[in-house]
Structure formats: C-alpha cells, structure tokens
Design an enzyme around this catalytic site. Structure first.
Site, short mmCIF file in Angstrom:
data_model
loop_
_atom_site.label_atom_id
_atom_site.label_comp_id
_atom_site.label_asym_id
_atom_site.label_seq_id
_atom_site.Cartn_x
_atom_site.Cartn_y
_atom_site.Cartn_z
N CYS A 153 0.86 -1.14 0.13
CA CYS A 153 0.03 -0.08 -0.11
C CYS A 153 0.87 1.21 0.06
O CYS A 153 2.32 1.14 0.61
CB CYS A 153 -0.94 0.07 1.10
N ASP A 162 0.43 3.68 1.77
CA ASP A 162 0.49 4.39 3.08
C ASP A 162 1.82 4.86 3.44
O ASP A 162 2.73 3.71 3.62
CB ASP A 162 -0.34 3.45 4.11
N ARG A 212 2.99 5.04 6.22
CA ARG A 212 3.37 4.22 7.60
C ARG A 212 3.92 2.72 7.21
O ARG A 212 4.36 1.95 8.27
CB ARG A 212 2.15 4.09 8.61
N HIS A 270 -2.30 -3.98 5.02
CA HIS A 270 -1.90 -3.56 6.33
C HIS A 270 -3.50 -3.23 7.00
O HIS A 270 -4.49 -2.67 6.29
CB HIS A 270 -0.96 -2.35 6.65
N CYS A 327 -6.21 0.03 6.89
CA CYS A 327 -6.00 0.72 5.58
C CYS A 327 -7.02 1.82 5.09
O CYS A 327 -8.05 1.36 5.20
CB CYS A 327 -5.69 -0.40 4.57
CO CO Z 1 -3.44 1.39 2.87
#
Ligand code: CO
Length: 205
Positions: free
Chosen positions: A40, A42, A44, A96, A99
């Site tokens: 992803c 993302d 993080r 994750h 999400c």
């Molecule tokens: Co995500």
C-alpha cells in the site's frame, strides 16, 4: 521543508558511506534484490523499513490499498522486470490493518477516482458478505477485508501470464501474502503462499 529533506538526505548519505566505505559505488553497479514487494502507498508501511531491508534488497511497487488489477500496466511492468530481469525469488503482497483505501471501499461516500481503483475490494466485500458480517466491529470487518484483499492479490499475481510462464520454465518463485499491523509494527503471514503455481495447502494434500 525541502531544505530540511535535502539536509537529512546528505546526513544519511554521509553516515551510510562512513559506516560502509564504497557502499554507494558498489550498489550503483547492479541491483540483485531477492524480493518483490507489492504494498500500500500508506506512508506508515514503507517496504524497506518494516521488513528491515537495505537499499538494493527489495524491488517495490506500491499503490492505494495494494490492489492487484490484472491489467495494471504499472504493476505488470514492474512484475515482469522483477521476474524476468531481476530473477526475483520471493514476491510479497503486503496489506495492512487500518488501511484507508479498504475503509474507503466500505463507505457509501463518493471518493472520485478511488472508487474505480477500489472496485475489486468492493467486489470482495460483496462476495464475503456473510463472513464479514460475523466480525464484531466495523474495524474488525475492515481488517478482515484487508486480509481478503491480500489473499486475492496473491491469487491474481499467480494467475498472470508472467508468473505462469516463469513457473513453466522452472523458475523457483514463491508468492506470499502478509499483513502489517500499524499498532505493533509486525508482519503476519496469512498462509496463502503459492509456489510453482500451486497453493501450499493444495500441494501438501
Ligand atoms: Co493502506
């Protein structure tokens, strides 16, 4: 902001080179990663950092909610290069918990282009509606859907002609589905590994 970023880069470069003289010169000549990571976008969940890998050790493709679209030229180009040129041994699809993309796919709100992008996750949510309804909270339901999205992603990568051809010529490539916990920083194996075109559970039977 940018000055700060560039300063941090110079510090990192100097530190890395003093820890291991000639590090960048060596890395510049070739890359030989063992892993291809589909994850992803993302901020993080950076592949290298959470997997404890150095530059040069993992080839990476990331998109919103780590969706594997069967006709995504971006992903397929990276996958083909990873398999055919880099001779990758392990492919990891990593989702994750928590999400935002998966959350967006469960909401009845317009998200623009993301609604098109996330359509496979909506389809999964419909297909597994009975299982998902058993989850005790909205958060648990979304996390379960994030897991299902990873398992589906592994299956879709396995079905690509790129992987089918690689296995047919005897390449030893395994696909794994992992999920990352934002709250504990841990990767969990979802047990959907595919090797030589076969699910491991099937192979064991
Ligand atoms: Co995500």
């Amino acid at each position: 902001m940018l000055d700060n970023l560039l300063r941090r880069n110079r510090d990192w470069s100097a530190r890395r080179n003093s820890e291991e003289p000639g590090y960048f010169a060596r890395l510049a000549t070739r890359q030989t990663p063992e892993f291809f990571w589909i994850g992803c976008s993302d901020s993080r969940v950076p592949a290298n950092v959470v997997a404890g890998l150095d530059p040069g050790e993992v080839f990476v493709h990331r998109n919103v909610a780590n969706v594997v679209h069967s006709a995504d030229m971006n992903l397929l180009s990276a996958l083909e290069f990873a398999v055919d040129a880099l001779a990758i041994r392990e492919i990891i699809v990593c989702g994750h918990y928590g999400c935002g993309g998966v959350k967006a796919a469960t909401e009845d709100l317009p998200h623009g282009l993301a609604d098109h992008w996330l359509e496979p996750i909506r389809r999964l949510a419909r297909a597994y509606a009975v299982d998902l309804a058993r989850c005790e909270s909205t958060e648990a339901r979304r996390d379960k859907l994030a897991e299902l999205n990873v398992v589906e992603g592994v299956r879709r990568v396995a079905e690509t002609p790129i992987l089918q051809r690689a296995w047919a010529r005897g390449a030893e490539i395994s696909l794994h589905g992992l999920i990352y916990g934002l709250r504990d920083g841990l990767l969990r194996d979802l047990g959907c590994t595919v090797s030589h075109g076969k699910l491991e559970q099937e192979a064991a039977q």
